[in-house]
Scaffold this motif. Structure first.
Motif, PDB file in Angstrom:
ATOM      1  N   GLN A  77       0.830  -1.205   0.000  1.00  0.00           N
ATOM      2  CA  GLN A  77       0.000   0.000   0.000  1.00  0.00           C
ATOM      3  C   GLN A  77       0.866   1.258   0.000  1.00  0.00           C
ATOM      4  N   GLY A 107      -4.609  -1.846  -3.701  1.00  0.00           N
ATOM      5  CA  GLY A 107      -5.764  -1.015  -3.387  1.00  0.00           C
ATOM      6  C   GLY A 107      -5.683   0.415  -3.881  1.00  0.00           C
ATOM      7  N   GLU A 109      -7.212   3.509  -5.161  1.00  0.00           N
ATOM      8  CA  GLU A 109      -8.617   3.937  -5.147  1.00  0.00           C
ATOM      9  C   GLU A 109      -8.848   5.373  -5.633  1.00  0.00           C
ATOM     10  N   TYR A 110      -7.783   6.180  -5.661  1.00  0.00           N
ATOM     11  CA  TYR A 110      -7.965   7.602  -5.970  1.00  0.00           C
ATOM     12  C   TYR A 110      -6.969   8.070  -7.020  1.00  0.00           C
ATOM     13  N   SER A 143      -7.286  -2.968  -7.313  1.00  0.00           N
ATOM     14  CA  SER A 143      -8.153  -1.828  -7.009  1.00  0.00           C
ATOM     15  C   SER A 143      -9.591  -2.277  -6.774  1.00  0.00           C
ATOM     16  N   HIS A 144     -10.233  -1.668  -5.781  1.00  0.00           N
ATOM     17  CA  HIS A 144     -11.690  -1.803  -5.630  1.00  0.00           C
ATOM     18  C   HIS A 144     -12.340  -0.514  -6.116  1.00  0.00           C
ATOM     19  N   GLY A 145     -11.547   0.334  -6.717  1.00  0.00           N
ATOM     20  CA  GLY A 145     -12.005   1.684  -7.064  1.00  0.00           C
ATOM     21  C   GLY A 145     -12.764   1.736  -8.375  1.00  0.00           C
ATOM     22  N   SER A 146     -12.955   2.949  -8.878  1.00  0.00           N
ATOM     23  CA  SER A 146     -13.789   3.108 -10.060  1.00  0.00           C
ATOM     24  C   SER A 146     -13.093   2.527 -11.291  1.00  0.00           C
ATOM     25  N   LEU A 289     -15.443   4.752  -2.240  1.00  0.00           N
ATOM     26  CA  LEU A 289     -14.243   4.634  -3.046  1.00  0.00           C
ATOM     27  C   LEU A 289     -14.451   5.249  -4.439  1.00  0.00           C
ATOM     28  N   HIS A 290     -15.684   5.530  -4.766  1.00  0.00           N
ATOM     29  CA  HIS A 290     -15.937   6.078  -6.104  1.00  0.00           C
ATOM     30  C   HIS A 290     -15.879   7.600  -6.125  1.00  0.00           C
TER      31      HIS A 290
END
Length: 291
Positions: A77, A107, A109-110, A143-146, A289-290
């Protein structure tokens, strides 16, 4: 167990990846037995991370014993050069090995994180130096992001070899950009990037249910019956992912192993029916996260 090419890495991964977070909740003896069980079933791709409690330490003994049979994924991370290097060395030490096959940005996310890791003194520069030194072999990202963020990452990271992201009938049924992981899958395939599916077994968020009352160690509520697990595995594998990662609770691993061994496809009608049935369920991909 079926294997599929992991993008252009030259490795063929089994259609199931062992998410070694499951080892964190077991004794060392139990962890050894679980690793043997998963290896006996033919699973050859393992994934672990320093944030998974003691999982690296618990994996270590059997990993070293069976090093040639295991394609090892680990991740960090850390977003900066020094942090990533430090975490890599710590993981190598805890695992007791001298090389990690696939090292992943953990991860993402941004958007600002994508700027940080691709900077001259960002994590990816550390990955590349470690690759030159033979400490790691391949570079990936989770990633669990968009989906758009993941697509941006593919654009910006030339040497990206694998991606790990959510894939399940609930997100497939949400017809919006926030859940369009199918676009990620399509793009990854066209770029020769390997794909690892997470959250395949998510029923939905735990909501207000306190941690002490949750029967499983996952951060989302999983499906837990053999028929549901098999249906979810078949669905995820049928989307064209390279491999599907088991949920983190050790109680569910054997059912996923069984589903993976028996996997023989899922026809379009069955896939559509499952998406329709679950279309209105709450997405297990966390909303914050979105944004």
């Amino acid at each position: 167990m079926e294997t599929r090419p992991l993008g252009e890495t030259g490795h063929d991964s089994t259609v199931m990846t062992f998410g070694a977070i499951a080892l964190n909740w077991l004794t060392q003896e139990g962890a050894n037995q679980m690793v043997e069980h998963v290896l006996d079933a033919g699973v050859n791709h393992f994934d672990v991370a320093p944030t998974y409690g003691d999982a690296e330490l618990k994996l270590g003994p059997k990993l070293r014993q069976h090093r040639d049979e295991i394609f090892l994924g680990c991740k960090t991370q850390a977003r900066d050069y020094e942090g990533a290097r430090e975490k890599l060395e710590r993981s190598l030490d805890r695992l007791g090995v001298d090389q990690i096959d696939l090292y992943q940005v953990h991860g993402l996310e941004y958007e600002h994180e994508l700027d940080e890791i691709t900077d001259d003194d960002g994590a990816l520069a550390a990955f590349r130096d470690a690759k030159d030194e033979g400490l790691i072999e391949h570079i990936g990202l989770t990633s669990h992001g968009s989906p758009q963020l993941i697509l941006d990452a593919i654009d910006r990271i030339d040497d990206l070899e694998t991606l790990m992201f959510p894939m399940n009938p609930v997100v497939v049924g949400k017809d919006d950009d926030e859940h369009d992981y199918a676009a990620v899958l399509e793009r990854a395939e066209s770029e020769g990037v390997g794909t690892l599916g997470i959250k395949a077994f998510a029923r939905g968020p735990w909501g207000e249910r306190p941690e002490a009352d949750r029967p499983f160690a996952n951060w989302y509520e999983p499906v837990d019956r053999p028929d549901e697990i098999r249906e979810r595995f078949d669905f995820a594998a049928a989307q064209g992912l390279t491999s599907v990662v088991n949920p983190g609770d050790p109680k569910l691993v054997t059912m996923v192993v069984d589903a993976a061994r028996r996997y023989d496809g899922m026809d379009d009608a069955a896939q559509r029916a499952l998406v329709e049935k679950l279309r209105h369920e709450e997405s297990p991909v966390p909303e914050q996260l979105h944004h």
